[in-house]
Design a protein around this motif. Structure first.
Motif, PDB file in Angstrom:
ATOM      1  N   MET A 120       1.465  -1.858  -8.308  1.00  0.00           N
ATOM      2  CA  MET A 120       0.901  -0.540  -8.574  1.00  0.00           C
ATOM      3  C   MET A 120       0.019  -0.174  -7.387  1.00  0.00           C
ATOM      4  N   LEU A 121       0.179   1.034  -6.872  1.00  0.00           N
ATOM      5  CA  LEU A 121      -0.644   1.443  -5.741  1.00  0.00           C
ATOM      6  C   LEU A 121      -1.057   2.903  -5.854  1.00  0.00           C
ATOM      7  N   SER A 122      -2.101   3.249  -5.113  1.00  0.00           N
ATOM      8  CA  SER A 122      -2.595   4.622  -5.031  1.00  0.00           C
ATOM      9  C   SER A 122      -3.375   4.747  -3.730  1.00  0.00           C
ATOM     10  N   GLY A 123      -3.847   5.942  -3.427  1.00  0.00           N
ATOM     11  CA  GLY A 123      -4.641   6.134  -2.218  1.00  0.00           C
ATOM     12  C   GLY A 123      -4.714   7.589  -1.803  1.00  0.00           C
ATOM     13  N   ASP A 124      -5.051   7.782  -0.543  1.00  0.00           N
ATOM     14  CA  ASP A 124      -5.114   9.127   0.023  1.00  0.00           C
ATOM     15  C   ASP A 124      -4.969   9.017   1.531  1.00  0.00           C
ATOM     16  N   GLY A 125      -4.723  10.165   2.190  1.00  0.00           N
ATOM     17  CA  GLY A 125      -4.543  10.119   3.628  1.00  0.00           C
ATOM     18  C   GLY A 125      -4.575  11.479   4.267  1.00  0.00           C
ATOM     19  N   ASN A 126      -4.300  11.488   5.582  1.00  0.00           N
ATOM     20  CA  ASN A 126      -4.288  12.754   6.320  1.00  0.00           C
ATOM     21  C   ASN A 126      -3.420  12.637   7.563  1.00  0.00           C
ATOM     22  N   VAL A 139      -3.137  -2.482  -6.577  1.00  0.00           N
ATOM     23  CA  VAL A 139      -3.822  -3.091  -7.719  1.00  0.00           C
ATOM     24  C   VAL A 139      -3.575  -4.601  -7.720  1.00  0.00           C
ATOM     25  N   GLY A 140      -4.670  -5.365  -7.754  1.00  0.00           N
ATOM     26  CA  GLY A 140      -4.591  -6.817  -7.789  1.00  0.00           C
ATOM     27  C   GLY A 140      -4.376  -7.472  -6.438  1.00  0.00           C
ATOM     28  N   ALA A 141      -4.178  -6.673  -5.368  1.00  0.00           N
ATOM     29  CA  ALA A 141      -3.923  -7.278  -4.058  1.00  0.00           C
ATOM     30  C   ALA A 141      -4.919  -6.837  -2.991  1.00  0.00           C
ATOM     31  N   GLY A 142      -5.591  -5.715  -3.191  1.00  0.00           N
ATOM     32  CA  GLY A 142      -6.578  -5.274  -2.209  1.00  0.00           C
ATOM     33  C   GLY A 142      -6.298  -3.892  -1.649  1.00  0.00           C
ATOM     34  N   GLU A 143      -6.990  -3.595  -0.547  1.00  0.00           N
ATOM     35  CA  GLU A 143      -6.911  -2.282   0.076  1.00  0.00           C
ATOM     36  C   GLU A 143      -6.592  -2.423   1.556  1.00  0.00           C
TER      37      GLU A 143
END
Length: 152
Positions: A120-126, A139-143
């Motif tokens: 599962m992942l989420s985030g933001d960017g430009n 989720v569960g692995a870091g950023e």
């Protein structure tokens, strides 16, 4: 002589009025281009157009260099899909993002399968010029912070 003077005065008036009625476009400001939502520029182009392409870059402390591909997502006006591949690896995994503006996007929480594992992942960017940057939370692995430069 009397007729000459009358003709001269009449000609002067006609010249004066005709020069006053000429359109002088140089003093008018150009019309502003108004684009529909999710379009920009002159002529109007879809905002996602500048995101589409191939990128190369890395993920800082999270890994090595990666190859990235950004494509438009079907049936989503302001959606893109970002693909990540390790050079030399046959598999590219994609996740979806949604534009917030002409340069920023959100990565909504989603399930992604990569190398036989589901995360599962989420985030933001430009996008700043030709530099694509995004912060990815797995989720569960870091950023990880990814930064890549457009190559075509």
């Amino acid at each position: 002589m009397k007729y000459f003077f009358t003709i001269l005065v009449l000609f002067s008036f006609l010249t004066m009025f005709s020069s006053c009625n000429k359109d002088d476009d140089s003093s008018q400001e150009p019309e502003a281009v108004v684009c529909e939502m999710w379009f920009e520029g002159d002529p109007c182009e879809a905002m996602i157009t500048k995101f589409i392409g191939d990128y190369e870059g890395g993920a800082g402390f999270c890994g090595t260099d990666y190859e990235y591909t950004v494509i438009a997502t079907p049936n989503v006006v302001n959606g893109i899909a970002i693909g990540i591949a390790n050079p030399g690896q046959p598999e590219t995994y994609f996740f979806n993002a949604v534009l917030k503006s002409s340069t920023e996007f959100d990565i909504p929480l989603q399930e992604v399968e990569a190398n036989g594992q589901t995360s599962m992942l989420s985030g933001d960017g430009n996008l700043n010029g030709t530099t694509l940057s995004y912060h990815l939370i797995v989720v569960g692995a870091g950023e990880c912070d990814h930064v890549a430069t457009k190559i075509n």
